[in-house]
Design an enzyme around this catalytic site. Structure first.
Site, short mmCIF file in Angstrom:
data_model
loop_
_atom_site.label_atom_id
_atom_site.label_comp_id
_atom_site.label_asym_id
_atom_site.label_seq_id
_atom_site.Cartn_x
_atom_site.Cartn_y
_atom_site.Cartn_z
CD GLU A 21 86.07 -71.75 -50.62
OE1 GLU A 21 85.06 -71.31 -50.05
OE2 GLU A 21 86.79 -72.67 -50.15
CB ILE A 453 93.69 -99.90 -61.47
CG1 ILE A 453 95.13 -100.00 -61.94
CG2 ILE A 453 93.61 -100.08 -59.96
CD1 ILE A 453 95.76 -101.37 -61.78
N GLY A 454 90.49 -100.22 -62.47
CA GLY A 454 89.09 -100.25 -62.06
C GLY A 454 88.26 -99.09 -62.53
CG ASP A 621 91.62 -101.91 -55.66
OD1 ASP A 621 92.14 -102.87 -56.25
OD2 ASP A 621 90.99 -101.00 -56.25
CD GLU A 687 100.09 -95.73 -57.78
OE1 GLU A 687 100.72 -94.70 -58.11
OE2 GLU A 687 99.12 -95.69 -57.03
CG HIS A 716 99.14 -90.15 -59.62
ND1 HIS A 716 97.99 -89.97 -58.88
CD2 HIS A 716 99.56 -91.40 -59.35
CE1 HIS A 716 97.74 -91.06 -58.18
NE2 HIS A 716 98.67 -91.94 -58.45
#
Length: 776
Positions: A21, A453-454, A621, A687, A716
């Site tokens: 929720e 990256i994929g 990875d 990263e 992000h």
């Protein structure tokens, strides 16, 4: 129940809601579909339900302030006013706009172009994010500077205590401790140790505790998990200074000092000498510390025993726990003991009863957050001699015995393969320099080759198609056709913008670990077993319950199809054994190293089949390799040896001309650079965008020989970086590494982003790489 009943504490519970929720509310708010007031009402509803649920299950010590809209460490940074200038906060109440800008970045104008977060005219970046100790939970890294001042800037902890009290719950508020907050933070000034800021920070904690005491709080839980780390003398002194100050200035409130994720170890004397009313210890990760606690604790210190695993999903053997802890309680005295999970239940799914599709045998061996609180309640009654729990104890005994003897767990064929692992399976045929020469001739890529990256965005259409397929309203053929069209469209678009090495987008994959676990033996999966990774990003970790093998190829057909769409290299995408292990709930009846080697053999089979099918680049990875590091440095060597061995087992069975890639998420690499080099991947992507390439310093000083793709696009955050911004990052990377080593890519996979963000960001990335090529 007898008068000897032991109090039951939960330390903290999941925030997300049984059916996610909180995710729905957050993402609706961010999309402008609901108001701030509606978001806050949804959050309040979740808190109310959490308190009621704990009480109904028998918890007698219920926390408040364990709820967060995004991250409890970010909440603490906001509470003490540690808000970088870039976010435009001028004092007073901290708005949700500022809070979420710290968490996610913002696309609007920067407030301070001199700040590391600012990008003039193009928004502000989010704060750095990294893993919470050795869990898969991410926290927002607190930021400080040498002129840092602290001021109480959020009353959330006080407001949520009042909220619970008005509903009839006398809660124990939870705070991240001052020393842990500083130790986990970073300073913008290299000369400033954040822990040196303690004396300026403590008045805020004093003010909070004094206000809680005035409101009627009797206890407060202060989490100092830094106590299980290797602490220096300065940090030990900081702990002593902090709690002496709190005890002196707030004598009217009792502090339960909570440690977890390991043993207090060589800091045990310091911890036991602190002037606090209680100490919580993790007896799942570190049962050996109990004897030190029993012998060294002062007579009035309340001991909270972390006896139920707060980080895994296995049902406890309650009879064994009764036998183990009844003498402990007799020795310490019932009035001095509480029982609790080893840590906050934040790291476990909410309710096993929602799971209707699990293998009944495996389900009988499991316990989620709700069940763990019930187990604690049963255990408390059993320790008090309450005969009413006899049936519950018998059921626990039955489940423990069934799991121990189940044929579903052990596979003789896997044991035979494990015994056959030899040195030839742990190394490539040739050294990297020889392989690199062969691969450069084979691929003939330009300088600064670009790739991703994929994964690409998992849009609502993708999620809806997956859900329709799962419900049976979309046939297998229809679903496959949909996925092929999404894949083809994505491959064409990558060619159009000029990426050099392509990926297929992974639209057929629900999660980078789950997708593989569903095709491997030894795993089961849940419908509602969500745990928070960060913010509104939740994952459903696979449950590794038995021996692992690969019944059939998992990715070959999708790679073959996607490669047929282009003449450019198409990376085959796999998840590595260490990451599958670290992002799963792992069986506790086998060493983690053995489980990891089993997974490695299964992935090795897939790598071999991909190469036979024609794959020339295979990415394996290992996003979670570093996060599996033990918290004590003395235990690193053993972990890294078997983790690197597992990667090499799965990656070395290919020809020199086949290029092996790997990817790692947020990591400080300095301490493990030897291990990364030992993995011997041809290309590693990492990263680095939020650190402004500082994470590359480890590779520079080590003189890392293999190729590296430092991330130039922070995936992000929803903001779109400009070409000049990414070009500047590449320039910083070039100062640290040779041009021949550098690949250009985003920080991580693009699954969670929107196409509206991804398209311009990748166009800008390709443009940045091309501009630098022209300048060569």
């Amino acid at each position: 129940m007898t008068s000897l009943s032991v109090p039951v504490a939960t330390l903290g519970t999941p925030r997300i809601g049984p059916r996610r929720e909180l995710k729905l509310a957050l993402e609706s708010f961010w999309a402008g579909k609901i108001s701030e007031q509606q978001l806050l009402e949804a959050a309040a509803g979740l808190r109310i339900a959490n308190w009621a649920r704990q009480k109904s299950l028998g918890a007698t010590i219920i926390p408040s302030n364990d709820f967060s809209l995004y991250d409890h460490v970010l909440d603490t940074s906001v509470m003490v006013g540690a808000i970088p200038e870039a976010y435009g906060w001028k004092g007073g109440a901290v708005s949700l706009k500022t809070y979420f800008a710290m968490a996610r970045g913002s696309q609007g104008d920067a407030h301070d172009a001199s700040c590391s977060h600012a990008h003039h005219g193009h928004g502000v970046t989010a704060q750095e994010m990294t893993k919470w100790f050795d869990t898969n939970y991410h926290y927002m890294v607190p930021e400080f500077h040498k002129r840092q001042t602290f001021k109480l800037s959020s009353h959330k902890v006080i407001e949520e205590y009042d909220e619970a009290k008005a509903l009839g719950y006398q809660t124990r508020p939870v705070l991240v401790g001052p020393v842990t907050l500083l130790k986990l933070g970073k300073s913008q000034d290299a000369s400033v140790d954040p822990v040196s800021l303690l004396d300026g920070l403590l008045p805020v904690y004093v003010e909070v505790l004094q206000e809680l005491a005035r409101r009627g709080a009797e206890w407060v839980q202060i989490d100092e998990p830094c106590l299980v780390l290797d602490l220096n003398e300065t940090e030990r002194n900081a702990l002593q200074r902090a709690y002496a100050r709190l005890a002196k200035d707030v004598p009217g409130i009792k502090i339960m000092l909570a440690t977890y994720f390991g043993a207090i170890g060589d800091t045990i004397a310091t911890a036991l000498a602190l002037p606090v009313a209680g100490l919580h210890v993790d007896l799942i990760r570190a049962p050996q510390q109990l004897s030190q606690i029993e012998s060294g604790a002062r007579q009035d210190l309340v001991i909270s025993l972390g006896v139920i695993d707060g980080r895994n999903v296995w049902r406890s053997n309650l009879s064994a726990l009764v036998e183990r802890y009844k003498p402990v309680i007799a020795k310490l005295g019932a009035g001095r003991v509480q029982i609790a999970p080893s840590c906050s239940l934040l790291h476990t799914p909410i309710d096993l009863e929602l799971e209707t599709g699990l293998d009944p045998d495996v389900k009988s061996w499991l316990a989620f957050s709700v069940q763990k609180i019930a187990e604690l309640s049963t255990l408390a009654k059993a320790l008090a001699g309450d005969a009413s729990v006899a049936d519950a104890l018998a059921a626990s005994d039955k489940a423990a015995k069934a799991r121990q003897t189940s044929p579903k767990i052990h596979d003789a064929a896997v044991a035979k393969r494990m015994a056959a692992i030899d040195d030839a399976m742990r190394r490539r045929t040739s050294a990297f320099a020889s392989r690199a020469d062969v691969q450069r001739k084979r691929f003939a890529l330009p300088a600064f080759p670009t790739t991703t990256i994929g994964s690409f965005p998992q849009t609502a259409d993708v999620r809806n198609a997956r859900a329709a397929h799962a419900k049976g309203t979309l046939t297998n053929a229809q679903y496959e056709q949909f996925l092929k069209e999404e894949t083809a469209r994505t491959v064409r678009w990558q060619e159009e913008i000029g990426l050099d090495v392509l990926v297929h987008g992974e639209f057929e994959r629900n999660d980078m670990v789950q997708y593989f676990g569903e095709q491997l033996s030894g795993f089961v999966f849940t419908q509602y077993g969500w745990v928070q990774s960060y913010g509104s990003r939740y994952v459903r970790p696979p449950i590794l319950f038995g021996d692992v093998s690969r019944p059939k190829p998992m990715t070959v057909e999708w790679w073959r199809y996607s490669q047929s769409l282009t003449k450019k290299p198409m990376k085959a995408m796999l998840t590595g054994p260490v990451t599958i292990l670290n992002w799963s709930f792992v069986r506790d009846d086998l060493p983690r190293s053995e489980a990891c080697r089993q997974i490695a053999l299964a992935i090795r089979d897939e790598v071999t089949d991909l190469e036979k099918a024609g794959a020339t680049m295979i990415q394996i990875d290992e996003a979670a390799l570093r996060e599996g590091l033990p918290l004590r440095h003395s235990e690193w060597k053993t972990y890294l040896e078997w983790a690197v061995e597992s990667f090499r087992i799965c990656s070395t069975g290919v020809a020199d001309a086949t290029q092996i890639h790997t990817h790692m998420c947020y990591s400080e690499f300095n301490a493990i650079i030897d291990a990364i080099a030992a993995m011997d991947a041809d290309v590693i992507s990492i990263e680095t965008s939020r650190s402004k390439m500082e994470l590359l310093d480890a590779f520079t000083s080590f003189k890392y020989p293999n190729d590296i793709g430092p991330g130039v696009y922070d995936i992000h955050s929803p903001r779109v970086p400009e070409t000049t911004e990414m070009r500047d990052l590449i320039t910083l990377a070039r100062k640290r590494l040779s041009d021949s080593q550098l690949w250009i890519n985003p920080d991580c996979g693009l699954k969670t982003r929107r196409w509206e963000e991804v398209r311009p960001a990748l166009v800008n990335m390709v443009a940045a790489a091309r501009a630098l090529r022209k300048a060569l």
